[in-house]
Write a protein that holds these residues in place. Structure first.
Motif, PDB file in Angstrom:
ATOM      1  N   ALA A  47     -11.892  19.274  36.347  1.00 63.55           N
ATOM      2  CA  ALA A  47     -12.688  19.820  35.245  1.00 63.55           C
ATOM      3  C   ALA A  47     -12.840  18.790  34.145  1.00 63.55           C
ATOM      4  CB  ALA A  47     -12.035  21.088  34.705  1.00 63.55           C
ATOM      5  N   GLY A  48     -11.748  18.132  33.786  1.00 66.70           N
ATOM      6  CA  GLY A  48     -11.814  17.110  32.751  1.00 66.70           C
ATOM      7  C   GLY A  48     -12.692  15.947  33.145  1.00 66.70           C
ATOM      8  N   ALA A  49     -12.578  15.533  34.403  1.00 59.94           N
ATOM      9  CA  ALA A  49     -13.410  14.432  34.890  1.00 59.94           C
ATOM     10  C   ALA A  49     -14.884  14.814  34.849  1.00 59.94           C
ATOM     11  CB  ALA A  49     -12.996  14.054  36.312  1.00 59.94           C
ATOM     12  N   ALA A  50     -15.182  16.060  35.198  1.00 57.80           N
ATOM     13  CA  ALA A  50     -16.573  16.507  35.219  1.00 57.80           C
ATOM     14  C   ALA A  50     -17.175  16.522  33.821  1.00 57.80           C
ATOM     15  CB  ALA A  50     -16.667  17.891  35.855  1.00 57.80           C
ATOM     16  N   VAL A  51     -16.444  17.065  32.850  1.00 60.38           N
ATOM     17  CA  VAL A  51     -17.038  17.190  31.521  1.00 60.38           C
ATOM     18  C   VAL A  51     -17.218  15.827  30.849  1.00 60.38           C
ATOM     19  CG1 VAL A  51     -16.221  19.542  31.171  1.00 60.38           C
ATOM     20  CG2 VAL A  51     -14.811  17.629  30.392  1.00 60.38           C
ATOM     21  N   THR A  52     -16.408  14.840  31.214  1.00 55.41           N
ATOM     22  CA  THR A  52     -16.639  13.509  30.655  1.00 55.41           C
ATOM     23  C   THR A  52     -17.976  12.948  31.115  1.00 55.41           C
ATOM     24  OG1 THR A  52     -15.490  12.374  32.474  1.00 55.41           O
ATOM     25  CG2 THR A  52     -14.176  12.967  30.544  1.00 55.41           C
ATOM     26  N   GLN A  53     -18.491  13.486  32.222  1.00 54.63           N
ATOM     27  CA  GLN A  53     -19.800  13.075  32.726  1.00 54.63           C
ATOM     28  C   GLN A  53     -20.899  14.072  32.339  1.00 54.63           C
ATOM     29  OE1 GLN A  53     -20.159  10.103  34.376  1.00 54.63           O
ATOM     30  NE2 GLN A  53     -17.995   9.861  33.841  1.00 54.63           N
ATOM     31  N   GLY A  54     -20.548  15.067  31.536  1.00 51.40           N
ATOM     32  CA  GLY A  54     -21.520  16.076  31.146  1.00 51.40           C
ATOM     33  C   GLY A  54     -21.860  17.026  32.268  1.00 51.40           C
ATOM     34  N   LEU A  55     -20.925  17.221  33.202  1.00 51.95           N
ATOM     35  CA  LEU A  55     -21.161  18.069  34.366  1.00 51.95           C
ATOM     36  C   LEU A  55     -20.212  19.251  34.382  1.00 51.95           C
ATOM     37  CD1 LEU A  55     -21.454  15.256  37.074  1.00 51.95           C
ATOM     38  CD2 LEU A  55     -23.338  16.561  36.056  1.00 51.95           C
ATOM     39  N   ARG A  56     -20.597  20.281  35.105  1.00 52.27           N
ATOM     40  CA  ARG A  56     -19.711  21.420  35.317  1.00 52.27           C
ATOM     41  C   ARG A  56     -18.675  21.057  36.377  1.00 52.27           C
ATOM     42  NH1 ARG A  56     -24.229  26.294  35.788  1.00 52.27           N
ATOM     43  NH2 ARG A  56     -25.019  26.114  33.638  1.00 52.27           N
ATOM     44  N   ASP A  57     -17.535  21.743  36.301  1.00 48.23           N
ATOM     45  CA  ASP A  57     -16.490  21.523  37.300  1.00 48.23           C
ATOM     46  C   ASP A  57     -16.930  22.099  38.638  1.00 48.23           C
ATOM     47  OD1 ASP A  57     -14.042  20.856  38.452  1.00 48.23           O
ATOM     48  OD2 ASP A  57     -13.077  22.715  37.796  1.00 48.23           O
ATOM     49  N   GLY A  58     -16.480  21.485  39.719  1.00 44.42           N
ATOM     50  CA  GLY A  58     -16.778  21.990  41.048  1.00 44.42           C
ATOM     51  C   GLY A  58     -17.072  20.868  42.017  1.00 44.42           C
ATOM     52  N   ALA A  59     -16.733  21.106  43.285  1.00 43.84           N
ATOM     53  CA  ALA A  59     -16.929  20.082  44.301  1.00 43.84           C
ATOM     54  C   ALA A  59     -18.393  19.698  44.452  1.00 43.84           C
ATOM     55  CB  ALA A  59     -16.375  20.572  45.650  1.00 43.84           C
ATOM     56  N   GLU A  60     -19.298  20.615  44.084  1.00 42.36           N
ATOM     57  CA  GLU A  60     -20.721  20.314  44.216  1.00 42.36           C
ATOM     58  C   GLU A  60     -21.211  19.418  43.090  1.00 42.36           C
ATOM     59  OE1 GLU A  60     -20.501  24.087  41.748  1.00 42.36           O
ATOM     60  OE2 GLU A  60     -19.399  23.139  43.393  1.00 42.36           O
ATOM     61  N   SER A  61     -20.422  19.267  42.023  1.00 44.35           N
ATOM     62  CA  SER A  61     -20.846  18.468  40.873  1.00 44.35           C
ATOM     63  C   SER A  61     -20.367  17.027  40.957  1.00 44.35           C
ATOM     64  CB  SER A  61     -20.331  19.102  39.575  1.00 44.35           C
ATOM     65  OG  SER A  61     -20.937  20.348  39.348  1.00 44.35           O
ATOM     66  N   MET A  62     -19.099  16.836  41.308  1.00 41.18           N
ATOM     67  CA  MET A  62     -18.492  15.516  41.303  1.00 41.18           C
ATOM     68  C   MET A  62     -18.315  14.997  42.724  1.00 41.18           C
ATOM     69  SD  MET A  62     -17.900  14.480  38.162  1.00 41.18           S
ATOM     70  CE  MET A  62     -16.469  13.391  38.110  1.00 41.18           C
ATOM     71  N   THR A  63     -18.826  13.819  42.987  1.00 38.17           N
ATOM     72  CA  THR A  63     -18.661  13.218  44.304  1.00 38.17           C
ATOM     73  C   THR A  63     -17.248  12.677  44.469  1.00 38.17           C
ATOM     74  OG1 THR A  63     -19.314  11.015  43.548  1.00 38.17           O
ATOM     75  CG2 THR A  63     -21.088  12.506  44.262  1.00 38.17           C
ATOM     76  N   ARG A  64     -16.892  12.394  45.692  1.00 37.00           N
ATOM     77  CA  ARG A  64     -15.585  11.796  45.945  1.00 37.00           C
ATOM     78  C   ARG A  64     -15.461  10.464  45.229  1.00 37.00           C
ATOM     79  NH1 ARG A  64     -13.878  11.385  52.094  1.00 37.00           N
ATOM     80  NH2 ARG A  64     -15.787  10.150  52.165  1.00 37.00           N
TER      81      ARG A  64
END
Length: 278
Positions: A47-64
């Motif tokens: 979740a923290g990694a996603a929001v630093t990119q302006g994205l929602r948390d979830g496997a569909e948002s952040m790539t490996r």
């Protein structure tokens, strides 16, 4: 600290008489602040990694690649063992999970967790057979890379408050080779105590997700060996910024600065600048 030393130290943290707290920084700077407080290990937060990119948390948002890039920055920020939130392994196939573990080890991670949720907008929990196959493949890769594998049973985060099935899944993950077991969202100490008493491997519990918030002592007495905080620290930081700027807009006041960490203290915790600026 060498990888083997980090691995041994991380495993050792799980054998104490009481639970240890493994906080979740969301970037290199927050990792350095937490490391300076004396914690023995850190964990990433999807979740923290996603929001630093302006994205929602979830496997569909952040790539490996994005998750591992964020984790690599946290790894290099301190000398502590770091465990990563590896979502659902970034693919359903057991061999994909094994590859994710190998890639995580390559960026310096000492541990990581895999979920048994299918991800995506519809959520859902994986078939037990497939979930166990994935953990077995991941465990084989973990053993080859001095990597502490955490297996997650996601029932309580996906509208399935089934304690019996949750325990059965954790027991199956333990038999498949997981080193740590984790069922986020357990509702009370009785459920946590039941999980800890029915498995033989260390149990991780997350605090800060939602009430009730138990103390480290209460969790230790229930049998918990590790406590993480998920994305709650990132939410705390973003919430503080939100409240401060609302006060500026509404009242024209900058009193928030009195509560901010002094600049000299913050800069003192960061790395020195590179010798070249090319």
């Amino acid at each position: 600290m060498r990888r083997d030393q980090k691995y041994t130290a991380f495993l050792g943290l799980h054998t104490g008489d009481s639970a240890f707290v493994m906080p979740n920084p969301w970037d290199a700077g927050s990792a350095r602040v937490l490391a300076a407080e004396g914690f023995g290990a850190l964990a990433t937060t999807s979740a923290g990694a996603a929001v630093t990119q302006g994205l929602r948390d979830g496997a569909e948002s952040m790539t490996r690649a994005a998750i591992l890039s964020n984790a690599a920055e946290i790894v290099t920020a301190t000398d502590l063992p770091v465990s990563a939130d590896l979502e659902d392994g970034f693919g359903l196939a057991p061999e994909t999970c094994a590859k994710t573990i190998a890639m995580a080890a390559e960026v310096g991670l000492i541990g990581g967790s895999l979920e048994d949720a299918t991800g995506g907008e519809d959520g859902g929990i994986m078939d037990m057979g497939l979930a166990v196959e994935r953990i077995a493949a991941a465990a084989e890769a973990a053993k080859a890379h001095q990597f502490v594998l955490t297996a997650r049973a996601e029932n309580y985060l996906h509208g399935r408050p089934d304690l019996k099935d949750t325990i059965a899944r954790l027991q199956a993950f333990e038999a498949a080779g997981a080193d740590v077991l984790y069922a986020p969202g357990l509702p009370d100490l009785d459920a946590i105590r039941a999980v800890c008493s029915e498995v033989g491997k260390p149990v991780n519990v997350v605090m800060g997700l939602r009430p009730p918030f138990f103390t480290v002592q209460e969790l230790s007495e229930a049998g918990v060996k590790r406590v993480s905080v998920g994305g709650s620290l990132a939410r705390l930081a973003y919430g503080a910024v939100q409240q401060a700027m609302r006060a500026v807009l509404q009242d024209g006041e900058f009193a928030y600065a009195d509560k901010a960490m002094p600049g000299t203290e913050l800069m003192g915790l960061m790395r020195a600048a590179p010798t070249t600026r090319a």
